[in-house]
Write a protein that holds these residues in place. Structure first.
Motif, mmCIF file in Angstrom:
data_model
loop_
_atom_site.group_PDB
_atom_site.id
_atom_site.type_symbol
_atom_site.label_atom_id
_atom_site.label_comp_id
_atom_site.label_asym_id
_atom_site.label_seq_id
_atom_site.Cartn_x
_atom_site.Cartn_y
_atom_site.Cartn_z
ATOM 1 N N GLY A 32 -63.931 24.082 69.963
ATOM 2 C CA GLY A 32 -63.561 23.064 70.855
ATOM 3 C C GLY A 32 -63.359 21.644 70.241
ATOM 4 N N SER A 33 -64.134 21.410 69.021
ATOM 5 C CA SER A 33 -63.787 19.861 68.542
ATOM 6 C C SER A 33 -62.372 20.064 67.849
ATOM 7 C CB SER A 33 -64.717 19.837 67.200
ATOM 8 O OG SER A 33 -64.700 20.701 66.115
ATOM 9 N N ARG A 34 -61.951 21.034 67.213
ATOM 10 C CA ARG A 34 -60.808 21.182 66.569
ATOM 11 C C ARG A 34 -59.521 21.019 67.681
ATOM 12 N NH1 ARG A 34 -59.812 23.142 61.395
ATOM 13 N NH2 ARG A 34 -58.060 23.995 61.825
ATOM 14 N N THR A 35 -59.798 21.683 68.783
ATOM 15 C CA THR A 35 -58.865 21.448 70.026
ATOM 16 C C THR A 35 -58.769 20.097 70.566
ATOM 17 O OG1 THR A 35 -59.215 23.820 70.590
ATOM 18 C CG2 THR A 35 -58.124 22.389 72.400
ATOM 19 N N GLY A 36 -60.001 19.605 70.680
ATOM 20 C CA GLY A 36 -59.955 18.183 70.949
ATOM 21 C C GLY A 36 -59.175 17.061 70.047
ATOM 22 N N GLY A 48 -70.215 16.369 62.886
ATOM 23 C CA GLY A 48 -71.144 15.888 63.637
ATOM 24 C C GLY A 48 -71.526 16.931 64.665
ATOM 25 N N GLY A 49 -70.734 17.202 65.617
ATOM 26 C CA GLY A 49 -70.918 18.054 66.600
ATOM 27 C C GLY A 49 -71.356 19.512 66.295
ATOM 28 N N VAL A 50 -70.715 19.938 65.133
ATOM 29 C CA VAL A 50 -70.914 21.242 64.751
ATOM 30 C C VAL A 50 -72.495 21.232 63.960
ATOM 31 C CG1 VAL A 50 -70.303 23.087 63.268
ATOM 32 C CG2 VAL A 50 -68.572 21.908 64.525
ATOM 33 N N ALA A 51 -72.600 20.250 63.401
ATOM 34 C CA ALA A 51 -73.983 20.318 62.400
ATOM 35 C C ALA A 51 -75.076 20.751 63.159
ATOM 36 C CB ALA A 51 -74.011 18.721 61.692
ATOM 37 N N GLY A 52 -75.349 20.287 64.450
ATOM 38 C CA GLY A 52 -76.591 20.621 65.141
ATOM 39 C C GLY A 52 -76.663 22.012 65.434
ATOM 40 N N ALA A 60 -65.567 17.252 74.099
ATOM 41 C CA ALA A 60 -65.945 15.835 74.467
ATOM 42 C C ALA A 60 -66.453 14.995 73.184
ATOM 43 C CB ALA A 60 -67.041 16.337 75.395
ATOM 44 N N ILE A 61 -67.093 15.633 72.328
ATOM 45 C CA ILE A 61 -67.958 15.053 71.170
ATOM 46 C C ILE A 61 -66.573 14.087 70.252
ATOM 47 C CG2 ILE A 61 -68.975 15.413 69.016
ATOM 48 C CD1 ILE A 61 -70.638 17.430 70.408
ATOM 49 N N VAL A 62 -65.413 15.110 70.131
ATOM 50 C CA VAL A 62 -64.360 14.295 69.405
ATOM 51 C C VAL A 62 -63.800 13.176 70.108
ATOM 52 C CG1 VAL A 62 -62.231 14.720 68.517
ATOM 53 C CG2 VAL A 62 -64.221 16.431 68.130
ATOM 54 N N LEU A 103 -62.213 13.169 76.662
ATOM 55 C CA LEU A 103 -63.658 13.152 76.885
ATOM 56 C C LEU A 103 -64.107 13.627 78.194
ATOM 57 C CD1 LEU A 103 -66.614 12.137 76.149
ATOM 58 C CD2 LEU A 103 -65.800 9.724 76.692
ATOM 59 N N VAL A 104 -63.381 13.160 79.367
ATOM 60 C CA VAL A 104 -63.615 13.622 80.657
ATOM 61 C C VAL A 104 -63.454 14.972 80.953
ATOM 62 C CG1 VAL A 104 -62.996 13.170 82.942
ATOM 63 C CG2 VAL A 104 -63.145 11.248 81.547
#
Length: 434
Positions: A294-298, A124-128, A353-355, A311-312
């Motif tokens: 970033g999403s994969r790292t999260g 979802g974060g990457v889609a935008g 943060a998104i994840v 998240l923080v």
């Protein structure tokens, strides 16, 4: 597809403005009509998914979304495009919570669901921002293609979900709070309108104050309806949960910073630097890749640090990157130093943060409230995005594009402040968890 259709319009905004004759204050509604309909009606969509069955709601939502996309592609005037975008948002409002609730059906609570939610949030974060790239490629020929592409995608999705997603019965009985859905949608629309008018013309006029006053009244009516309606859109217990209230506020700020930043970047590359849509989209590819990284790292850090800490930390990194970008931005500066490097830092933090936010939010759901929690997740993110787009677009239009340190930099400083505020609000979640 639902989230991508927010970003896919970003690069095409100048072309849409020129061909259809949008005014500067009316142009944000090419995006906001979709986001407000999605954000305002998604709570009713979540309830409908529980009443009608989640696969049924998903199929109907995708069908409405696809047909409305064709109507947008054929729009002859601004009003037609805005109306088509609103219907698109209504279809998305039915499909989005059903899609997320299906995951809770397929994966029981535990590590598997956490990984599934992390993947869902990352996509979802990457889609935008991916939509920004796709929009640049398609709008190089015609902006209408950014909507027509949904026709084959929607057809394939309908066939696939009917064959691959198991059919299950309703998870709830009763009706839906139609009056509450109308009140929250109208209230949020007036909230965005009032915010836009205030940012453009000042807060001393009667128009923004009247719009914000009526918006507050309608939102209060919606909250009251949730305590008095026979079938409220949100379970009453959700209003008594401090964690849900805090993470909802974080999601609003996260969405505002996400969409506001990408609209600002797209307008900066085309208006300030004079890049063509396809070139501007290509320049933003490293930002898309940073968001994915970033999403994969999260997702990997959640198991070690916990979703709240992820998240923080992600929001803090995002705020620092946006502040760097705002300070370094210059229309005649080198792309690598004044745009790409700080942008990559900001997007890496954003993806992380998104994840974390999705895992925290959806971790509060159980079988009976999964639809409502899913709807609230999308509502807060989309409403925040609509506000972010309206505010940043208005700041840029009011200050004047092309002025170094002017409208574009002010808009980026605003999104940096939104990300920092999100980190500060999310921090008490960490204390409560401890």
């Amino acid at each position: 597809m639902i989230i991508l259709d927010t970003g896919i319009v970003t690069i095409a905004l100048p072309a849409i403005r020129d061909e259809l004759g949008f005014t500067p204050s009316g142009l944000p509604w090419a995006m906001d009509a979709y986001m407000l309909a999605l954000g305002g009606l998604v709570l009713a969509g979540g309830r409908a998914a529980d009443l009608a069955g989640r696969r049924t709601a998903l199929a109907v939502g995708v069908a409405v979304f696809t047909l409305a996309s064709v109507a947008c592609a054929l729009a002859p005037a601004p009003w037609a495009l805005v109306a088509g975008r609103a219907v698109q948002g209504a279809g998305a409002a039915l499909a989005a919570p059903a899609a997320l609730a299906v995951i809770t059906d397929l994966f029981p609570a535990g590590p598997d669901r956490a990984r599934a939610m992390g993947l869902f949030g990352g996509i979802g974060g990457v889609a935008g921002p991916t939509g920004v790239l796709l929009g640049g490629a398609l709008s190089a020929s015609s902006w209408r293609l950014i909507f027509l592409i949904n026709l084959p995608i929607g057809a394939v999705l309908l066939v696939a979900l009917l064959r691959m997603v198991p059919a299950r019965g309703p998870r709830a009985t009763g009706g839906a709070d139609v009056a509450g859905a109308f009140a929250v949608t109208a209230g949020l629309s007036l909230l965005v309108y009032g915010t836009t008018q205030g940012a453009a013309h000042g807060w001393s006029g009667s128009r923004p104050l009247a719009a914000l006053g009526v918006a507050a009244l309608l939102i209060a009516v919606f909250v009251l309806r949730q305590f008095t309606a026979h079938a409220p859109l949100l379970p009453r217990a959700l209003f008594a949960s401090p964690r849900i209230l805090l993470i909802s506020a974080v999601f609003v700020l996260l969405g505002a910073a996400l969409y506001g930043t990408f609209v600002t970047n797209a307008l900066h590359l085309q208006n300030d630097r004079g890049l063509r849509p396809l070139v501007a989209a290509a320049v933003m590819v490293p930002l898309d890749l940073a968001l994915l990284a970033g999403s994969r790292t999260g997702g990997r850090l959640i198991g070690k640090l916990g979703p709240v800490n992820v998240l923080v930390g992600g929001l803090a990194v995002q705020a620092a990157g946006l502040a760097w970008l705002a300070a370094a931005l210059a229309p005649d500066g080198g792309l690598a130093v004044s745009f790409l490097l700080p942008g990559v830092v900001a997007c890496t933090g954003l993806g992380t943060a998104i994840v974390g936010a999705f895992v925290v939010f959806t971790g509060l759901a159980d079988g009976d409230t999964a639809g409502a929690i899913s709807g609230l997740t999308v509502t807060t993110n989309q409403i925040g995005g609509a506000i972010g787009i309206a505010v940043t677009s208005t700041i840029i239009a009011s200050a004047g594009a092309g002025t170094a340190g002017g409208g574009t930099a002010e808009a980026l400083w605003t999104t940096a402040g939104l990300a920092l505020a999100g980190a500060l609000i999310a921090f008490p979640l960490r204390l409560r968890r401890r």
